[in-house]
Design a protein around this motif. Structure first.
Motif, PDB file in Angstrom:
ATOM      1  N   HIS A   1       0.845  -1.197   0.000  1.00 36.62           N
ATOM      2  CA  HIS A   1       0.000   0.000   0.000  1.00 36.62           C
ATOM      3  C   HIS A   1       0.885   1.254   0.000  1.00 36.62           C
ATOM      4  O   HIS A   1       1.785   1.380   0.823  1.00 36.62           O
ATOM      5  N   TYR A   2       0.583   2.171  -0.920  1.00 38.16           N
ATOM      6  CA  TYR A   2       1.290   3.446  -1.007  1.00 38.16           C
ATOM      7  C   TYR A   2       0.294   4.578  -0.737  1.00 38.16           C
ATOM      8  O   TYR A   2      -0.503   4.926  -1.613  1.00 38.16           O
ATOM      9  N   PRO A   3       0.318   5.167   0.471  1.00 36.46           N
ATOM     10  CA  PRO A   3      -0.645   6.219   0.799  1.00 36.46           C
ATOM     11  C   PRO A   3      -0.370   7.510   0.022  1.00 36.46           C
ATOM     12  O   PRO A   3       0.790   7.909  -0.157  1.00 36.46           O
TER      13      PRO A   3
ATOM     14  N   THR B   1      -6.248   1.758  -7.786  1.00 37.35           N
ATOM     15  CA  THR B   1      -6.238   3.185  -7.457  1.00 37.35           C
ATOM     16  C   THR B   1      -7.671   3.689  -7.281  1.00 37.35           C
ATOM     17  O   THR B   1      -8.629   3.069  -7.759  1.00 37.35           O
TER      18      THR B   1
ATOM     19  N   THR C   1      -6.041   8.380  -0.175  1.00 37.57           N
ATOM     20  CA  THR C   1      -6.312   6.986  -0.555  1.00 37.57           C
ATOM     21  C   THR C   1      -4.999   6.215  -0.669  1.00 37.57           C
ATOM     22  O   THR C   1      -3.911   6.785  -0.550  1.00 37.57           O
ATOM     23  N   ASN C   2      -5.108   4.914  -0.919  1.00 33.39           N
ATOM     24  CA  ASN C   2      -3.941   4.062  -1.109  1.00 33.39           C
ATOM     25  C   ASN C   2      -3.829   3.616  -2.556  1.00 33.39           C
ATOM     26  O   ASN C   2      -4.841   3.288  -3.182  1.00 33.39           O
TER      27      ASN C   2
ATOM     28  N   SER D   1      -2.459   0.453  -4.346  1.00 36.00           N
ATOM     29  CA  SER D   1      -2.152  -0.898  -3.872  1.00 36.00           C
ATOM     30  C   SER D   1      -1.678  -1.783  -5.015  1.00 36.00           C
ATOM     31  O   SER D   1      -2.353  -1.912  -6.034  1.00 36.00           O
TER      32      SER D   1
END
Length: 199
Positions: A91-93, A124, A163-164, A166
């Motif tokens: 996960h990339y916030p 996304t 949002t993340n 992923s």
């Protein structure tokens, strides 16, 4: 009778022309008033050497192609599956107050040589709508007891503030061996709801 000798002396004056005025170099000061900013558009040619001093009441904003203030963004992660699972998700916030524009992402993964991958996707959320984007992850090689997959993709994906992003990779079954995933994403941030700041 006396002889009188007359000596005539001619004097020649050579007059050299002098310009009516001499050119002078002057300093030019440009004041960038925030109320009436100095437009910086197009190009001009200066025929003489002129010293120009730019005085800013506030720093000039840095605006690049597209008219947005862009902040470079890149992140990476590496992890292995936890017991009794078949997938790894990174996960990339997205920072609050910004929209993320993803320009590329990459994945390198290993599974036991007796297994294969069956899922590779990036998820996304843009304008409050979530979407899962599936991508190819070609097999690179089998070395010893491990099978390697690797892929680098150039994309144009968007992700909302808060949002993340992923990235999910899944292998064949839950019981045999370990799935290890290295991933990275790269792009830029723009202010959420940004409008064009330039032409």
């Amino acid at each position: 009778m006396k002889r009188i000798t007359v000596l005539t002396i001619s004097i020649i004056f050579i007059v050299i022309g002098v310009p009516a005025f001499a050119e002078k170099v002057k300093d030019v000061i440009v004041v960038n008033d925030p109320v009436n900013p100095v437009p910086i558009v197009g190009e001009t040619t200066v025929t003489n050497t002129v010293d120009i001093e730019v005085v800013n009441a506030d720093p000039l904003p840095v605006i690049i192609e597209g008219g947005f203030q862009r902040i470079p963004f890149q992140r990476q992660q590496q992890s292995s599956q936890v017991p009794d699972t078949i997938s790894v998700t990174h996960h990339y916030p997205v920072p609050d107050g910004y929209t993320l524009v993803i320009e590329s992402f990459s994945v390198l993964t290993t599974v036991p040589s007796s297994q294969v991958l069956f899922r590779s996707s990036v998820t996304t959320t843009a304008s409050a709508n979530s979407a899962e984007h599936h991508f190819d992850l070609p097999e690179l090689a089998v070395i010893g007891t491990s099978r390697y997959y690797r892929g680098l993709h150039s994309v144009r994906l968007y992700a909302d503030s808060g949002t993340n992003v992923s990235i999910t990779i899944a292998k064949q079954d839950v019981f045999t061996g370990t799935l290890t995933v290295f991933s990275s994403i790269s792009g830029y941030l723009i202010p959420e709801g940004a409008t064009r700041l330039g032409p």
